[in-house]
Write a protein that holds these residues in place. Structure first.
Motif, PDB file in Angstrom:
ATOM      1  N   GLU A 148       0.816  -1.207   0.000  1.00 25.85           N
ATOM      2  CA  GLU A 148       0.000   0.000   0.000  1.00 25.85           C
ATOM      3  C   GLU A 148       0.852   1.260   0.000  1.00 25.85           C
ATOM      4  O   GLU A 148       0.437   2.300  -0.530  1.00 25.85           O
ATOM      5  CB  GLU A 148      -0.966  -0.028   1.184  1.00 25.85           C
ATOM      6  N   LEU A 167      -1.856  -4.117  -7.217  1.00 32.51           N
ATOM      7  CA  LEU A 167      -3.287  -4.280  -6.943  1.00 32.51           C
ATOM      8  C   LEU A 167      -3.680  -5.755  -6.975  1.00 32.51           C
ATOM      9  O   LEU A 167      -4.489  -6.212  -6.164  1.00 32.51           O
ATOM     10  CB  LEU A 167      -4.108  -3.495  -7.968  1.00 32.51           C
ATOM     11  N   ILE A 170      -2.437  -7.377  -3.748  1.00 32.00           N
ATOM     12  CA  ILE A 170      -3.318  -7.007  -2.632  1.00 32.00           C
ATOM     13  C   ILE A 170      -4.624  -7.800  -2.717  1.00 32.00           C
ATOM     14  O   ILE A 170      -5.139  -8.301  -1.707  1.00 32.00           O
ATOM     15  CB  ILE A 170      -3.585  -5.489  -2.642  1.00 32.00           C
ATOM     16  N   GLY A 171      -5.164  -7.925  -3.936  1.00 34.35           N
ATOM     17  CA  GLY A 171      -6.395  -8.692  -4.103  1.00 34.35           C
ATOM     18  C   GLY A 171      -6.230 -10.142  -3.698  1.00 34.35           C
ATOM     19  O   GLY A 171      -7.100 -10.718  -3.036  1.00 34.35           O
ATOM     20  N   GLN A 182     -13.345  -7.107  -0.955  1.00 35.39           N
ATOM     21  CA  GLN A 182     -12.156  -6.288  -1.111  1.00 35.39           C
ATOM     22  C   GLN A 182     -11.258  -6.865  -2.205  1.00 35.39           C
ATOM     23  O   GLN A 182     -10.683  -6.123  -3.012  1.00 35.39           O
ATOM     24  CB  GLN A 182     -11.399  -6.212   0.220  1.00 35.39           C
ATOM     25  N   GLN A 186     -10.096  -4.825  -5.659  1.00 32.48           N
ATOM     26  CA  GLN A 186      -8.692  -4.619  -6.009  1.00 32.48           C
ATOM     27  C   GLN A 186      -8.391  -5.224  -7.389  1.00 32.48           C
ATOM     28  O   GLN A 186      -7.681  -4.621  -8.208  1.00 32.48           O
ATOM     29  CB  GLN A 186      -7.783  -5.258  -4.953  1.00 32.48           C
ATOM     30  N   GLN A 189      -9.755  -3.113 -10.178  1.00 35.16           N
ATOM     31  CA  GLN A 189      -8.870  -1.992 -10.459  1.00 35.16           C
ATOM     32  C   GLN A 189      -7.668  -2.450 -11.285  1.00 35.16           C
ATOM     33  O   GLN A 189      -7.218  -1.747 -12.199  1.00 35.16           O
ATOM     34  CB  GLN A 189      -8.380  -1.359  -9.155  1.00 35.16           C
ATOM     35  N   SER A 274     -13.516   3.695  -5.693  1.00 33.24           N
ATOM     36  CA  SER A 274     -12.593   3.998  -6.791  1.00 33.24           C
ATOM     37  C   SER A 274     -12.450   5.496  -7.005  1.00 33.24           C
ATOM     38  O   SER A 274     -11.351   5.994  -7.271  1.00 33.24           O
ATOM     39  CB  SER A 274     -13.070   3.328  -8.085  1.00 33.24           C
ATOM     40  N   TYR A 277     -10.302   6.762  -4.188  1.00 33.86           N
ATOM     41  CA  TYR A 277      -8.922   6.296  -4.425  1.00 33.86           C
ATOM     42  C   TYR A 277      -8.237   7.199  -5.451  1.00 33.86           C
ATOM     43  O   TYR A 277      -7.089   7.619  -5.281  1.00 33.86           O
ATOM     44  CB  TYR A 277      -8.965   4.855  -4.911  1.00 33.86           C
ATOM     45  N   LEU A 326      -7.842   3.294   3.028  1.00 34.13           N
ATOM     46  CA  LEU A 326      -7.731   1.865   2.759  1.00 34.13           C
ATOM     47  C   LEU A 326      -8.267   1.036   3.923  1.00 34.13           C
ATOM     48  O   LEU A 326      -8.955   0.026   3.716  1.00 34.13           O
ATOM     49  CB  LEU A 326      -6.274   1.497   2.472  1.00 34.13           C
TER      50      LEU A 326
END
Length: 733
Positions: A148, A167, A170-171, A182, A186, A189, A274, A277, A326
């Protein structure tokens, strides 16, 4: 951990970048891409040592010495960018040697240097690798912390590919932690970031676009799998459509705006996240840019220093706000009901559902997606959609597909046992859904290597699939033409090659490629002409590129081509149709035809053509060619999955036209189905043919025994080799 596995396999001599996408892409961006701040490079003397180390001619034991020499030279010259760069390379080496302790220390040292010289991209790369190591240690919290921190830096550096990688990582972590909502956001994105890269890829050579697909297709498939697991079927369909469009796109390098603008839609909650973000990221980028400009000034005035201090404070506050955002999103997504967090309207899926309602009764669609551990099946009817997931070992599954292809490559082996194994994985899980929908015709959207097998030849233990359902290939390119009224006037032009020809390689001057004679084509074209009064038949020297183009201007309803087709995956300059005068009409040349050039063509039949590719490819080109021809206007394409037997091909094709014309209310699929069944059951007479036992193409995979096939005396051409390769794609009515 897919991302971790990829990263740990990076070669030592690659540039130390966390970007797991195309190295060529990041080093040679398209000309229209905006200029971004270049990362600081090592001193030329240091770079010279690194270049020598990378040379293929340099012995392995010498490479380590040169790397150490480069580091010492960087220290001697006070070259901090060079030191950081070499430390990253040493860190990669430590990972390859499974030395995580030293790897962590080296990346942390590189991180401090990148921060000291204010190299944003280098800092992000170091953060990415440190996060990766924490992830390898199963410390998901620390991994997320570093990933992050890297996100706003990558946005600042305009490194879209690396941002998509982070991303995705993280996903994957959130999926492991059980926060599916979540994870999905991610990954959406990440996919949308990749879609933005596609916008900028026009003009890149086919090798780069092929590598792009190879690197990133798993992201699309992973997102579709997670959406399916959550019951968000319509969204999964949209993602799979994007993936298929990408396969077609990277093959033909088309430039239509409609494709390059496509994105995965967000739910209302995801849309809000989004937007926030994006807003916070832009703020961090703007502050960082202003601060960097001041940092470049070696002797700053008191006012400039004061401004820099102020910007640093703002940057710290903005980063804190980003982290708070986040954390809040994680909390919100954890409490979100997955059944309410779904898109009820996805344009492509809605259009298909409404289209199915207007199709003949019993029409359903089935999407497929293959991942490393599962096969995802989505059944769509006019009234409902349902998703099924089948656990598979991808290596074993591909092995079965190969064995099935080999069993179908001649009439020697019996394909039914291995066909039953594939049926149990692909059809049996949705059998009750098909029965409940009273399915009669299945429109298949096939993924990857599944496109190399004929669905009609799968075996349920008692019958082939062709005996249970009509099976047709569905492509997104044909969506707008599915509801066109059935063909009324069956006239057009038939072109064919009968003689052996030596064709000049379209890429290598002077190189000749020999194609064998097709003696059955003369009878085939004669039968086609006899079945469709008013149809012209052009053989051999009368079948030229110029004549074919001229005939297209006359708006034929049926275009029948009986010749060879040489397909080279991913290279339209070396994929070509052989014309009757022995010339190569490449797909690159076909691509230059004006949009709508085949608009009048209701049926494009590619008979005796090898439209399938070598088994080393992933299957996307099979559908890609049919979809491409439909993009130029053809309503439907009738093609073959392997080089077919000359006499039986003529019999099937002529019977197809005869049945359709003599039964005007029949669909094209019905006519093809009955022609194929004629061979299977021995009802179709094949003139001038005798059964010859052929050697199979290659040997069966080790461990998979294929029994000998014994055809009934009254059905000598009942082996699927003869009737199964014919596939119909597009408007099948």
């Amino acid at each position: 951990m897919m991302l971790a596995t990829i990263a740990l396999s990076m070669a030592l001599l690659e540039a130390p970048s966390f970007t797991l996408g195309l190295h060529e892409w990041t080093q040679n961006p398209p000309a229209q891409e905006q200029q971004k701040k270049e990362p600081q490079k090592p001193h030329p003397e240091v770079q010279a040592l690194l270049d020598k180390m990378r040379a293929d001619s340099t012995p392995s034991d010498e490479k380590s010495r040169l790397l150490l020499a480069a580091y010492r030279k960087a220290i001697e010259l006070g070259d901090l960018p060079g030191q950081a760069y070499v430390l990253m390379m040493f860190g990669n080496l430590a990972l390859l040697l499974d030395n995580q302790v030293d790897g962590m220390s080296l990346f942390e040292d590189a991180l401090r240097m990148y921060r000291l010289i204010n190299d944003v991209e280098g800092e992000a790369n170091a953060l990415g690798f440190i996060g990766l190591l924490h992830w390898e240690r199963s410390d998901e919290g620390k991994a997320l912390e570093y990933f992050e921190m890297a996100l706003p830096l990558l946005r600042d550096a305009e490194d879209v590919a690396a941002e998509a990688d982070i991303l995705t990582a993280i996903g994957l972590i959130y999926a492991d932690l059980g926060n599916q909502q979540q994870a999905i956001w991610q990954l959406k994105q990440a996919v949308n970031a990749l879609q933005s890269l596609r916008e900028k890829s026009v003009g890149l050579d086919s090798m780069l676009t092929q590598k792009f697909a190879e690197k990133y297709q798993s992201r699309y498939q992973l997102l579709a799998m997670l959406l399916t697991e959550e019951g968000r079927i319509l969204e999964a369909q949209q993602v799979l459509n994007l993936l298929k469009d990408d396969e077609l796109y990277q093959y033909i390098r088309r430039t239509e705006e409609s494709l390059r603008e496509k994105r995965v839609d967000y739910t209302p909650a995801e849309e809000k996240w989004s937007a926030e973000y994006e807003e916070i990221s832009k703020g961090i980028t703007a502050i960082g840019k202003e601060a960097r400009e001041l940092l470049q000034i070696k002797e700053r005035s008191p006012e400039q220093q004061s401004k820099l201090d102020e910007l640093n404070a703002k940057l710290e506050a903005a980063n804190a706000k980003f982290q708070e955002f986040l954390d809040r999103v994680v909390a919100e997504s954890s409490n979100l009901d997955s059944k309410t967090n779904r898109l009820e309207k996805v344009r492509e899926a809605e259009a298909l559902a409404s289209t199915l309602a207007r199709m003949p009764e019993g029409t359903v669609a089935v999407w497929t997606a293959i991942s490393e551990k599962s096969l995802t099946l989505i059944v769509v009817t006019p009234n409902a959609s349902v998703g099924r997931r089948v656990e598979i070992d991808i290596a074993e599954f591909q092995k079965k597909l190969l064995a099935f292809r080999q069993a179908l490559s001649s009439d020697r082996f019996d394909p039914r046992p291995i066909g039953k194994e594939i049926y149990d994985l692909l059809v049996k899980p949705i059998q009750e859904d098909l029965i409940g929908a009273n399915a009669k015709t299945i429109m298949w959207s096939l993924d990857g290597s599944l496109r190399y097998i004929p669905i009609a030849a799968l075996w349920d233990g008692e019958r082939y699939m062709i005996e249970k359902y009509g099976n047709v290939i569905f492509t997104a390119a044909a969506m707008s033409r599915l509801e066109r009224d059935p063909l009324q006037s069956w006239t057009g032009v038939a072109l064919g090659l009968t003689k052996e020809v030596d064709v000049e390689d379209p890429v290598i001057p002077g190189r000749k490629i020999r194609f064998v004679a097709l003696p059955g084509v003369e009878f085939e074209l004669s039968s086609v002409k006899g079945s469709m009064p008013g149809t012209d038949a052009l053989l051999d020297d009368k079948f030229t590129i110029d004549e074919l183009k001229r005939r297209l201007t006359m708006n034929p309803r049926v275009l029948h081509i009986a010749s060879h087709f040489s397909f080279n995956p991913g290279d339209e300059t070396r994929s070509f149709l052989v014309t009757g005068d022995g010339k190569a009409w490449t797909v690159a040349e076909v691509r230059s035809l004006p949009t709508g050039a085949l608009e009048s063509v209701a049926v494009l039949a590619l008979s005796a053509c090898d439209t399938a590719l070598g088994l080393g490819a992933d299957g996307s080109e099979v559908e890609g060619f049919a979809a491409w021809m439909q993009k130029k206007g053809a309503e439907s394409v009738l093609a073959t999955l392997w080089p077919v037997a000359d006499p039986t091909t003529a019999a099937v094709m002529s019977e197809f036209y005869r049945l359709k014309i003599s039964n005007p209310t029949w669909t094209k699929l019905q006519a093809l189905h009955e022609a194929q069944m004629g061979l299977l059951l021995g009802r179709l007479e094949v003139e001038g043919a005798e059964v010859k036992r052929m050697e199979p193409a290659g040997k069966p995979p080790e461990g998979l025994e294929l029994p000998v096939f014994v055809a009934p005396k009254n059905a000598p051409f009942s082996h699927p080799y003869y009737w199964a390769p014919f596939i119909l794609a597009g408007n099948w009515r």
